[in-house]
Design a protein around this motif. Structure first.
Motif, short mmCIF file in Angstrom:
data_model
loop_
_atom_site.label_atom_id
_atom_site.label_comp_id
_atom_site.label_asym_id
_atom_site.label_seq_id
_atom_site.Cartn_x
_atom_site.Cartn_y
_atom_site.Cartn_z
N LYS A 157 67.77 53.68 52.46
CA LYS A 157 66.41 54.23 52.69
C LYS A 157 66.80 55.15 52.24
O LYS A 157 65.11 55.69 52.59
CB LYS A 157 66.94 54.95 54.59
N LEU A 158 67.02 55.98 51.56
CA LEU A 158 66.89 57.14 51.57
C LEU A 158 66.34 57.68 49.64
O LEU A 158 64.84 57.45 49.10
CB LEU A 158 67.78 57.97 50.49
N PHE A 159 66.54 55.81 49.25
CA PHE A 159 65.32 55.57 47.90
C PHE A 159 64.35 54.52 48.36
O PHE A 159 63.37 54.91 47.84
CB PHE A 159 66.20 53.59 47.36
N ILE A 160 64.58 54.39 49.68
CA ILE A 160 62.52 54.03 49.96
C ILE A 160 62.15 55.25 49.85
O ILE A 160 61.04 55.04 49.53
CB ILE A 160 62.74 53.60 50.95
N GLY A 161 62.89 56.17 50.38
CA GLY A 161 62.64 57.61 51.28
C GLY A 161 61.52 58.15 49.69
O GLY A 161 59.92 58.74 49.77
N VAL A 162 61.86 58.49 48.49
CA VAL A 162 62.20 58.56 47.32
C VAL A 162 61.04 57.79 46.76
O VAL A 162 59.77 58.36 45.85
CB VAL A 162 63.10 58.64 46.18
N VAL A 163 60.92 56.53 46.87
CA VAL A 163 59.68 56.17 46.06
C VAL A 163 58.50 56.12 46.94
O VAL A 163 57.28 56.45 46.27
CB VAL A 163 59.79 54.38 46.19
N ASP A 164 58.15 56.86 48.44
CA ASP A 164 57.25 56.96 49.69
C ASP A 164 57.19 58.37 49.01
O ASP A 164 56.17 58.63 48.91
CB ASP A 164 58.12 56.52 51.01
N GLU A 165 57.63 59.36 48.59
CA GLU A 165 57.67 60.65 48.78
C GLU A 165 57.02 60.89 47.14
O GLU A 165 56.57 61.47 47.12
CB GLU A 165 58.46 61.41 49.07
N GLY A 166 57.24 60.23 46.09
CA GLY A 166 57.28 60.29 44.50
C GLY A 166 57.70 61.86 44.54
O GLY A 166 57.65 61.86 43.33
N ASN A 167 59.07 62.17 44.43
CA ASN A 167 59.04 62.99 44.89
C ASN A 167 60.77 62.83 45.33
O ASN A 167 61.31 63.36 46.59
CB ASN A 167 58.61 64.63 45.29
N PHE A 168 61.95 63.87 44.72
CA PHE A 168 63.42 63.61 45.10
C PHE A 168 63.10 65.12 46.28
O PHE A 168 63.75 65.23 47.45
CB PHE A 168 64.17 63.78 44.54
N THR A 169 62.56 66.11 45.85
CA THR A 169 62.75 67.48 46.76
C THR A 169 61.80 66.77 48.13
O THR A 169 62.60 67.28 49.32
CB THR A 169 61.68 68.53 46.33
N LYS A 170 60.49 65.93 48.37
CA LYS A 170 60.38 66.24 49.61
C LYS A 170 61.17 65.14 50.29
O LYS A 170 60.87 65.22 51.36
CB LYS A 170 58.93 65.40 49.06
N ALA A 171 61.30 64.16 49.87
CA ALA A 171 62.20 63.30 50.24
C ALA A 171 63.90 63.77 51.07
O ALA A 171 64.05 62.94 52.26
CB ALA A 171 63.03 61.97 49.22
N ALA A 172 64.56 64.56 50.11
CA ALA A 172 65.31 65.47 50.98
C ALA A 172 64.99 66.42 51.97
O ALA A 172 66.26 65.65 53.02
CB ALA A 172 66.48 66.03 49.63
N GLU A 173 64.05 67.15 51.83
CA GLU A 173 63.76 67.45 53.12
C GLU A 173 63.15 66.51 53.89
O GLU A 173 63.50 67.30 55.45
CB GLU A 173 62.56 68.46 52.30
N LYS A 174 62.82 66.23 53.98
CA LYS A 174 62.31 64.77 54.98
C LYS A 174 63.92 63.97 55.39
O LYS A 174 63.69 63.25 57.17
CB LYS A 174 61.24 63.76 55.02
N HIS A 175 64.15 63.40 55.09
CA HIS A 175 65.81 62.89 55.26
C HIS A 175 67.16 64.38 55.64
O HIS A 175 67.58 63.11 56.14
CB HIS A 175 66.24 61.90 54.66
N PHE A 176 66.54 65.12 56.21
CA PHE A 176 67.43 66.61 55.91
C PHE A 176 68.45 66.22 55.29
O PHE A 176 70.32 66.01 55.68
CB PHE A 176 67.34 65.68 57.57
N VAL A 177 68.33 66.10 54.03
CA VAL A 177 69.99 66.18 53.13
C VAL A 177 69.32 66.99 51.92
O VAL A 177 68.14 67.20 51.61
CB VAL A 177 70.02 64.80 52.61
N THR A 178 70.36 66.95 50.88
CA THR A 178 70.59 67.56 49.96
C THR A 178 69.72 67.01 48.57
O THR A 178 69.69 66.27 48.74
CB THR A 178 71.76 68.64 49.14
#
Length: 293
Positions: free
Chosen positions: A7-28
């Protein structure tokens, strides 16, 4: 396999950014980076192209991304079906049905279904029978009702009811005094047909041609009650299923049997998509349909 990591890997690809993906999914961000590295270690391939500007998927990452989305969608569908299984009395069902078929079969089925499952919402798509297969294959409806014959490897077709065709004719017509009529008797009559989008339109035309003539069509309509009024006004005759006759109480209409060696039948089938897992609500409706036959 770590589902959260996918799920988080998909989030990184969708956002194109680790920081934005982490914020969106409420993880560090460090936790997110660690999970992605674990995936890369598990698959033994590099999944992401990391840069200061944007993170993109490698060729291998694109494969994992596409398959992960399919897997998560399947898991979501499984959860949805199980939720309905736990409580079949909630949910909704969409039926695709021709108006004439609906008039004949739906009132009784709806009453029975509503009595057992009052909290399930029913939605109707009313279209000509020719359009039903396309709607079911596109998964725009759970269940459809079609006029036979119908053969499609993507559809499961289950015969439901059948009804013989009878002749609707004005009480003032000279032929109305007969006990029964043959197709030969109707050769020179004007016909009132359903519109071209309805399988009954083609069925009647083909039946006339089978008996050696093409009917003179005086009127076409999508409304069977309008058809009845036109017949009463001596605008023509019509071949309609006997089940419709049970709903007609018009003093100016006579309904006569059609004399045939082999009965001319109107056959209705229930259709579903073969490779689609039906919701429990849809299965409950199917049970009611075939408990009434």
């Amino acid at each position: 396999m770590n589902v959260q990591a996918l799920k988080l890997f998909i989030g990184v690809v969708d956002e194109g950014n680790f920081t934005k993906a982490a914020e969106k999914h409420f993880v560090t961000q460090p936790y997110l980076s660690q999970l992605v590295k674990q995936l890369e270690k598990e698959y033994e391939v590099k999944l992401l192209n990391r840069s200061t500007r944007q993170v993109t998927a490698t060729d291998a990452g694109k494969v994992v991304y596409a398959q992960a989305k399919k897997m998560l969608a399947c898991m979501h569908e499984t959860d949805r079906l199980l939720d309905q299984l736990k409580d079949v009395r909630r949910g909704e069902i969409t039926l695709a049905i021709p108006p004439l078929v609906g008039t004949v079969v739906l009132p009784k089925l709806s009453k029975l279904f509503r009595a057992q499952y009052p909290a399930i919402k029913m939605h109707l798509i009313e279209v000509g029978a020719k359009n039903i297969p396309k709607i079911i294959k596109a998964e725009e409806a759970d269940i459809g009702f079609c006029v036979m014959p119908l053969a499609d490897e993507q559809l499961t077709v289950r015969p439901y009811i059948s009804s013989e065709f009878v002749i609707f004719i004005s009480a003032e017509h000279p032929l109305a005094k007969r006990r029964a009529l043959s197709m030969k008797d109707l050769r020179h009559e004007d016909f009132i047909l359903f519109s071209e989008g309805f399988t009954l339109h083609d069925a009647v035309l083909h039946h006339c041609q089978k008996h050696g003539f093409s009917p003179n069509v005086s009127f076409e309509t999508s409304q069977w009650d309008l058809m009845v009024e036109l017949i009463a006004l001596q605008m023509g005759v019509a071949l309609l299923p006997k089940s419709i006759a049970n709903m007609v109480h018009h003093q100016s209409i006579h309904i006569l049997p059609l004399r045939e060696e082999k009965p001319f039948q109107w056959e209705i089938a229930m259709v579903t998509k073969t490779q689609r897992e039906q919701t429990f609500a849809a299965k409950a409706f199917e049970d009611i349909v075939f408990s009434t036959t």
